[in-house]
Design a protein around this motif. Sequence first.
Motif, PDB file in Angstrom:
ATOM      1  N   HIS A  67      34.608  31.840 -17.166  1.00 23.79           N
ATOM      2  CA  HIS A  67      33.704  32.988 -17.126  1.00 23.79           C
ATOM      3  C   HIS A  67      32.369  32.575 -16.518  1.00 23.79           C
ATOM      4  O   HIS A  67      31.780  33.316 -15.710  1.00 23.79           O
ATOM      5  N   ARG A  68      31.887  31.383 -16.859  1.00 22.05           N
ATOM      6  CA  ARG A  68      30.629  30.893 -16.284  1.00 22.05           C
ATOM      7  C   ARG A  68      30.758  30.657 -14.773  1.00 22.05           C
ATOM      8  O   ARG A  68      29.780  30.824 -14.041  1.00 22.05           O
ATOM      9  N   VAL A  69      31.950  30.292 -14.297  1.00 19.14           N
ATOM     10  CA  VAL A  69      32.156  30.141 -12.845  1.00 19.14           C
ATOM     11  C   VAL A  69      32.018  31.513 -12.182  1.00 19.14           C
ATOM     12  O   VAL A  69      31.328  31.654 -11.168  1.00 19.14           O
ATOM     13  N   PHE A  70      32.673  32.526 -12.740  1.00 23.39           N
ATOM     14  CA  PHE A  70      32.616  33.871 -12.158  1.00 23.39           C
ATOM     15  C   PHE A  70      31.213  34.448 -12.172  1.00 23.39           C
ATOM     16  O   PHE A  70      30.841  35.190 -11.266  1.00 23.39           O
ATOM     17  N   THR A  71      30.442  34.151 -13.187  1.00 25.94           N
ATOM     18  CA  THR A  71      29.123  34.769 -13.338  1.00 25.94           C
ATOM     19  C   THR A  71      27.980  33.859 -12.893  1.00 25.94           C
ATOM     20  O   THR A  71      26.816  34.203 -13.097  1.00 25.94           O
ATOM     21  N   ALA A  72      28.315  32.736 -12.278  1.00 29.54           N
ATOM     22  CA  ALA A  72      27.279  31.814 -11.788  1.00 29.54           C
ATOM     23  C   ALA A  72      26.382  32.544 -10.784  1.00 29.54           C
ATOM     24  O   ALA A  72      26.857  33.342  -9.970  1.00 29.54           O
ATOM     25  N   VAL A  79      30.026  25.403  -8.739  1.00 30.49           N
ATOM     26  CA  VAL A  79      30.664  24.116  -8.427  1.00 30.49           C
ATOM     27  C   VAL A  79      30.484  23.136  -9.585  1.00 30.49           C
ATOM     28  O   VAL A  79      31.438  22.480 -10.012  1.00 30.49           O
ATOM     29  N   ARG A  80      29.267  23.029 -10.119  1.00 31.01           N
ATOM     30  CA  ARG A  80      29.012  22.127 -11.247  1.00 31.01           C
ATOM     31  C   ARG A  80      29.864  22.501 -12.452  1.00 31.01           C
ATOM     32  O   ARG A  80      30.481  21.650 -13.094  1.00 31.01           O
ATOM     33  N   THR A  81      29.919  23.778 -12.747  1.00 29.57           N
ATOM     34  CA  THR A  81      30.692  24.253 -13.898  1.00 29.57           C
ATOM     35  C   THR A  81      32.173  23.946 -13.707  1.00 29.57           C
ATOM     36  O   THR A  81      32.839  23.449 -14.623  1.00 29.57           O
ATOM     37  N   LEU A  85      34.727  21.266 -15.752  1.00 27.84           N
ATOM     38  CA  LEU A  85      35.995  21.683 -16.329  1.00 27.84           C
ATOM     39  C   LEU A  85      37.144  20.832 -15.798  1.00 27.84           C
ATOM     40  O   LEU A  85      37.968  20.332 -16.561  1.00 27.84           O
ATOM     41  N   LEU A  86      37.195  20.643 -14.491  1.00 29.51           N
ATOM     42  CA  LEU A  86      38.282  19.866 -13.887  1.00 29.51           C
ATOM     43  C   LEU A  86      38.242  18.395 -14.313  1.00 29.51           C
ATOM     44  O   LEU A  86      39.286  17.758 -14.405  1.00 29.51           O
ATOM     45  N   ALA A 127      38.714  26.148  -7.029  1.00 31.97           N
ATOM     46  CA  ALA A 127      38.111  25.118  -6.179  1.00 31.97           C
ATOM     47  C   ALA A 127      38.418  25.385  -4.708  1.00 31.97           C
ATOM     48  O   ALA A 127      37.527  25.279  -3.847  1.00 31.97           O
ATOM     49  N   HIS A 128      39.670  25.739  -4.404  1.00 32.69           N
ATOM     50  CA  HIS A 128      40.028  26.056  -3.016  1.00 32.69           C
ATOM     51  C   HIS A 128      39.213  27.242  -2.505  1.00 32.69           C
ATOM     52  O   HIS A 128      38.760  27.241  -1.360  1.00 32.69           O
ATOM     53  N   LEU A 129      39.011  28.225  -3.346  1.00 34.17           N
ATOM     54  CA  LEU A 129      38.220  29.391  -2.967  1.00 34.17           C
ATOM     55  C   LEU A 129      36.785  28.974  -2.636  1.00 34.17           C
ATOM     56  O   LEU A 129      36.226  29.402  -1.620  1.00 34.17           O
ATOM     57  N   LEU A 130      36.203  28.123  -3.465  1.00 36.77           N
ATOM     58  CA  LEU A 130      34.831  27.668  -3.231  1.00 36.77           C
ATOM     59  C   LEU A 130      34.738  26.807  -1.968  1.00 36.77           C
ATOM     60  O   LEU A 130      33.798  26.959  -1.185  1.00 36.77           O
TER      61      LEU A 130
END
Length: 182
Positions: A67-72, A79-81, A85-86, A127-130
């Motif tokens: 959720h934090r990735v989507f709302t960054a 990327v950091r978030t 996670l990864l 990650a691929h999307l980013l």
Amino acid sequence: MPFGHDMVHSLATVVELVNTSPSTRGDEGLSSLADLQAFVESREISGVHTLTTRDLGQVRIVREAFHRVFTATDQPTAVRTLNNLLAGTRITPRLTEHDGHALHVHYFANDATLAEHVAADCGVALAHLLVEGEAERLRTCSAPDCDRVFVDESRNRSRVYCDSRTCGNRMHVAAYRARRRA
């Protein structure tokens, strides 16, 4: 951007997972092991056996990270978030065929927990999307009373509602009625 089957499935899984969060729906969509089992079955997550309350807690933690990735607010934060996670997964790419699905890649270790499985497969898709410079495809619904997330897969990146049949239709009807009153 054309997405392959693996990526579409993983992105749909992460969207469905995030949208079980109280942050997006107001109530807890994964309130029980039965809810978690239903999620696993609906998303056809393979290699999952007996679920425990620990699995439920871990999946909720992974969900909130997604959720934090989507709302960054910016790409470096996303990327950091996602990297954090990864880093907690044992990513082990391997080709596989199962359950009638064509050859595809799994990124989780064979003995991964459900949370690690979801974090690895969905995290790699994000990650691929980013990496492809497509972070703007990670969106939150524009309807004022909706906080659900979605991935805009439209060719021209024009989707603004999580679902055109519900939020989109409701907003279009409201705009129409407002124009008629004016």
